[in-house]
Design a protein around this motif. Structure first.
Motif, mmCIF file in Angstrom:
data_model
loop_
_atom_site.group_PDB
_atom_site.id
_atom_site.type_symbol
_atom_site.label_atom_id
_atom_site.label_comp_id
_atom_site.label_asym_id
_atom_site.label_seq_id
_atom_site.Cartn_x
_atom_site.Cartn_y
_atom_site.Cartn_z
ATOM 1 N N GLN A 24 62.324 93.245 27.803
ATOM 2 C CA GLN A 24 62.870 92.326 28.800
ATOM 3 C C GLN A 24 61.761 91.646 29.594
ATOM 4 O OE1 GLN A 24 66.249 91.494 29.145
ATOM 5 N NE2 GLN A 24 65.281 89.860 30.333
ATOM 6 N N GLN A 25 60.716 92.390 29.927
ATOM 7 C CA GLN A 25 59.579 91.787 30.636
ATOM 8 C C GLN A 25 58.899 90.725 29.770
ATOM 9 O OE1 GLN A 25 57.669 95.620 31.526
ATOM 10 N NE2 GLN A 25 57.748 95.122 33.716
ATOM 11 N N GLN A 26 58.797 90.998 28.491
ATOM 12 C CA GLN A 26 58.214 90.011 27.574
ATOM 13 C C GLN A 26 59.093 88.761 27.493
ATOM 14 O OE1 GLN A 26 55.449 89.653 25.977
ATOM 15 N NE2 GLN A 26 54.506 91.637 25.591
ATOM 16 N N LYS A 27 60.388 88.959 27.425
ATOM 17 C CA LYS A 27 61.309 87.825 27.365
ATOM 18 C C LYS A 27 61.224 86.991 28.641
ATOM 19 C CE LYS A 27 66.185 86.684 26.561
ATOM 20 N NZ LYS A 27 67.541 87.237 26.296
ATOM 21 N N ALA A 32 59.113 82.138 31.692
ATOM 22 C CA ALA A 32 58.348 81.687 32.864
ATOM 23 C C ALA A 32 57.118 80.888 32.435
ATOM 24 C CB ALA A 32 57.944 82.887 33.714
ATOM 25 N N ILE A 33 56.470 81.308 31.357
ATOM 26 C CA ILE A 33 55.302 80.578 30.861
ATOM 27 C C ILE A 33 55.701 79.185 30.390
ATOM 28 C CG2 ILE A 33 53.666 80.503 28.923
ATOM 29 C CD1 ILE A 33 53.296 83.548 29.356
ATOM 30 N N LEU A 34 56.836 79.068 29.732
ATOM 31 C CA LEU A 34 57.313 77.744 29.325
ATOM 32 C C LEU A 34 57.519 76.853 30.544
ATOM 33 C CD1 LEU A 34 58.370 75.656 27.328
ATOM 34 C CD2 LEU A 34 60.603 76.795 27.409
ATOM 35 N N PRO A 62 59.720 80.169 22.694
ATOM 36 C CA PRO A 62 60.435 79.155 23.494
ATOM 37 C C PRO A 62 59.667 77.841 23.591
ATOM 38 C CG PRO A 62 60.518 81.293 24.586
ATOM 39 C CD PRO A 62 59.538 81.436 23.450
ATOM 40 N N LEU A 63 58.338 77.908 23.651
ATOM 41 C CA LEU A 63 57.536 76.685 23.708
ATOM 42 C C LEU A 63 57.595 75.945 22.374
ATOM 43 C CD1 LEU A 63 55.511 74.732 24.956
ATOM 44 C CD2 LEU A 63 53.681 76.362 24.373
ATOM 45 N N PRO A 189 52.860 83.835 33.628
ATOM 46 C CA PRO A 189 54.207 83.609 34.171
ATOM 47 C C PRO A 189 54.234 83.156 35.619
ATOM 48 C CG PRO A 189 54.180 85.604 32.849
ATOM 49 C CD PRO A 189 52.751 85.150 32.981
ATOM 50 N N THR A 190 53.181 83.427 36.399
ATOM 51 C CA THR A 190 53.223 83.115 37.833
ATOM 52 C C THR A 190 52.148 82.160 38.312
ATOM 53 O OG1 THR A 190 51.792 84.962 38.484
ATOM 54 C CG2 THR A 190 54.167 85.418 38.281
ATOM 55 N N GLN A 191 51.204 81.779 37.467
ATOM 56 C CA GLN A 191 50.098 80.961 37.970
ATOM 57 C C GLN A 191 49.475 80.090 36.891
ATOM 58 O OE1 GLN A 191 46.865 83.540 39.332
ATOM 59 N NE2 GLN A 191 47.485 85.110 37.884
ATOM 60 N N ILE A 192 48.815 79.045 37.363
ATOM 61 C CA ILE A 192 47.999 78.175 36.518
ATOM 62 C C ILE A 192 46.605 78.185 37.129
ATOM 63 C CG2 ILE A 192 47.617 75.840 35.660
ATOM 64 C CD1 ILE A 192 50.649 75.384 35.928
#
Length: 200
Positions: A24-27, A32-34, A62-63, A189-192
């Motif tokens: 689930q964390q991977q999903k 989030a990365i997309l 997803p990407l 997932p949370t930053q660039i």
């Protein structure tokens, strides 16, 4: 501890960390990365090189689906059949015949007409084992991407080089080697994260 020993110790730590993530964390991370990539990469790009996740890497499925939906051509890396520790980029569609390479990773079956030069991509997304706040990348240790992309920074047709990672793969500072290819950004997932000298 030598720089090489330090890098190998970090590799083991970060590989264990990303493999400890639940399905689930991977999903959640993939979605989030997309979303982060949509914010950072213009929708006008024509071709992107990606990868198929392995060993706990963030899943870019997803990407890939997003690219196909918006007519962005996609490529996948293939182990170069003649040049040791180099990659080729091959066109990838939902009709592409796949096979497993010597590492057990799926890749497009080699066809000369499917080869796409690195400079013909607008962006190259690549996996990594670890990264730091300056967008330095630690790879698996084989040097495949560093060798393949060594001359990209000097090309007038320059794709953006984007590392993809989980947040648990970050450290304060990485021991860097002269052959490490600099990235334009690292997306989690949370930053660039972008280096101070990143090209606009």
């Amino acid at each position: 501890m030598s720089t090489m020993e330090s890098r190998n110790t970090l590799r083991r730590y970060f590989r264990n960390a990303r493999n400890a993530l639940s399905a689930q964390q991977q999903k959640n991370a993939a979605a989030a990365i997309l979303d982060q990539i949509k914010l950072f990469i213009p929708a006008s790009i024509k071709r992107a090189a990606l990868y198929l996740a392995n060993d706990g890497e963030p899943d870019l499925t997803p990407l890939i689906m997003y690219c196909w939906q918006y007519n962005i051509a996609t490529s996948l890396p293939v182990l170069h059949p003649f040049t040791k520790k180099h990659l080729l980029m091959l066109n990838y569609t939902d009709q592409t015949v796949m096979r497993k390479n010597r590492f057990g990773i799926a890749e497009p079956a080699l066809e000369c007409q499917a080869i796409r030069l690195t400079v013909h991509h607008d962006v190259i997304f690549m996996p990594l084992v670890g990264f730091d706040k300056e967008a330095n990348r630690l790879g698996m240790g084989g040097g495949f991407y560093d060798r393949t992309l060594a001359n990209v920074c000097h090309s007038p047709l320059r794709p953006k080089l984007i590392g993809i990672a989980h947040d648990c793969q970050q450290t304060d500072s990485l021991p860097i080697q002269p052959w490490d290819v600099p990235l334009d950004a690292i997306i989690t997932p949370t930053q660039i994260i972008q280096p101070n000298n990143s090209l606009e």
